[in-house]
Design an enzyme around this catalytic site. Structure first.
Site, PDB file in Angstrom:
ATOM      1  N   ASP A 178     -46.518 -51.242  56.144  1.00 53.61           N
ATOM      2  CA  ASP A 178     -46.658 -52.754  56.034  1.00 53.61           C
ATOM      3  C   ASP A 178     -45.784 -53.233  57.370  1.00 53.61           C
ATOM      4  O   ASP A 178     -44.397 -52.981  57.200  1.00 53.61           O
ATOM      5  CB  ASP A 178     -46.109 -53.414  54.829  1.00 53.61           C
ATOM      6  CG  ASP A 178     -46.815 -52.873  53.753  1.00 53.61           C
ATOM      7  OD1 ASP A 178     -48.077 -52.885  53.775  1.00 53.61           O
ATOM      8  OD2 ASP A 178     -46.584 -52.612  52.622  1.00 53.61           O
ATOM      9  N   LEU A 179     -46.347 -53.874  58.346  1.00 52.61           N
ATOM     10  CA  LEU A 179     -45.819 -54.237  59.494  1.00 52.61           C
ATOM     11  C   LEU A 179     -44.247 -55.035  59.199  1.00 52.61           C
ATOM     12  O   LEU A 179     -44.661 -56.130  58.684  1.00 52.61           O
ATOM     13  CB  LEU A 179     -46.641 -54.724  60.515  1.00 52.61           C
ATOM     14  CG  LEU A 179     -46.076 -55.344  61.936  1.00 52.61           C
ATOM     15  CD1 LEU A 179     -45.609 -54.135  62.653  1.00 52.61           C
ATOM     16  CD2 LEU A 179     -47.170 -56.014  62.731  1.00 52.61           C
ATOM     17  N   ASP A 180     -43.181 -54.756  59.836  1.00 53.20           N
ATOM     18  CA  ASP A 180     -41.993 -55.614  59.578  1.00 53.20           C
ATOM     19  C   ASP A 180     -41.650 -55.981  58.028  1.00 53.20           C
ATOM     20  O   ASP A 180     -41.133 -57.171  57.765  1.00 53.20           O
ATOM     21  CB  ASP A 180     -42.017 -56.785  60.490  1.00 53.20           C
ATOM     22  CG  ASP A 180     -42.103 -56.406  61.924  1.00 53.20           C
ATOM     23  OD1 ASP A 180     -41.449 -55.405  62.282  1.00 53.20           O
ATOM     24  OD2 ASP A 180     -42.861 -57.153  62.643  1.00 53.20           O
ATOM     25  N   GLU A 181     -42.298 -55.123  57.090  1.00 58.49           N
ATOM     26  CA  GLU A 181     -42.051 -55.395  55.599  1.00 58.49           C
ATOM     27  C   GLU A 181     -41.268 -54.513  55.053  1.00 58.49           C
ATOM     28  O   GLU A 181     -41.118 -54.285  53.696  1.00 58.49           O
ATOM     29  CB  GLU A 181     -43.204 -55.957  55.028  1.00 58.49           C
ATOM     30  CG  GLU A 181     -43.805 -57.126  55.517  1.00 58.49           C
ATOM     31  CD  GLU A 181     -44.995 -57.608  54.780  1.00 58.49           C
ATOM     32  OE1 GLU A 181     -45.183 -56.814  53.603  1.00 58.49           O
ATOM     33  OE2 GLU A 181     -45.798 -58.452  55.152  1.00 58.49           O
TER      34      GLU A 181
END
Length: 288
Positions: free
Chosen positions: A230-233
């Protein structure tokens, strides 16, 4: 002539997590004491939300690590624990990945050389050649692996080959402007740290500082986190902010933001390398 005996004493760091239950601290202490060890520092945390218990222990073992390793195997089975035992201060084998912005790379290499940052930088990997002189100045090998939509799979395969061949323990994305594939993120889960400005998700896309300036923000910051699919999470390790005013230009915001990024990324890498960060689902426990 008598031969002086060498001591097998080692300073070690033990980290563990397991379902919270009675007897954990007693069992760990008993393992250390029964092997003539001495606890230098101990920290623990029980999370009522997840029902997990976390612990970090610094210890000295005059008999070395082997007997404690063996005892921890039995402990792990009994308490359903995930644990790690490592030599205190051992530099973590690291790759730093970059694109064109050099502020984070320069800071990490400086801290590693002069400020005791406990990492061994095996290589600097860039998808552009721009920062090769920085790596060379600090005596680090620079490997350029260009990434395009057509070559992304091949480039990641080359990176993964390097990670395996060099027994890399940590990958630092020091303003590396490429998104890792889900497959690579899963392969390296818990061992990739990324840094980004804390404007996300408000100012996505190009020129975030210009967008922030246009909105008149009063705080800018940065977030260091583990990389997940999950991108940047991914689980957050460290964050910080600095105050700005209407007098600051976009250039000022960029300069202030880069300074925060340097500090936050270096702190996250230091804590990770000192075994102070334990994963707790989508969060982290940081024993600082």
């Amino acid at each position: 002539m008598a031969v002086e005996e060498t001591s097998a004493s080692e300073k070690l760091i033990l980290t563990l997590s397991c379902p919270d239950q009675p007897g954990i601290v007693h069992a760990v202490s008993d393992i250390i004491v029964s092997n003539d060890g001495n606890i230098i520092q101990s920290q623990q945390f029980g999370d009522s939300d997840t029902g997990l218990f976390f612990m970090r222990v610094e210890l000295e073992s005059p008999r070395g690590r082997t007997p404690i390793d063996e005892a921890l195997e039995e402990f792990g089975e009994k308490f359903d624990a995930t644990w790690n035992l490592d030599q205190m201060g051992r530099p973590i084998r690291t790759i730093i990945m970059v694109s064109k912005e050099g502020h984070c790379l320069t800071d990490l290499l400086y801290r590693q050389r002069y400020a005791g940052l406990p990492i061994e930088v095996v290589a600097v990997v860039g998808n552009h050649p721009d920062l090769a002189p920085v790596a060379q100045f600090y005596g680090k090998p620079f490997l350029c692996i260009p990434v395009t939509k057509e070559t992304k799979e091949e480039a990641e395969a080359e990176l993964l080959k390097l990670v395996r061949a060099e027994r890399i323990e940590l990958v630092v994305l020091a303003r590396y402007m490429q998104i890792l594939s889900d497959r690579l993120a899963e392969e390296l889960a818990g061992s990739v740290i990324n840094i980004h400005h804390s404007f996300l998700p408000s100012f996505k896309g190009a020129r975030p500082y210009a967008q922030a300036h246009a909105r008149g923000v009063k705080l800018i910051g940065a977030t260091a986190h583990y990389v997940t699919a999950d991108l940047d999470e991914g689980p957050i390790i460290e964050q910080d902010v600095t105050r700005v005013t209407h007098r600051d230009s976009t250039r000022d915001l960029v300069s202030e933001g880069q300074d925060v990024e340097r500090r936050v990324l270096a702190q996250a890498v230091k804590w990770h390398s000192e075994h102070r960060v334990l994963l707790n689902g989508s969060r982290t426990v940081v024993f600082n």
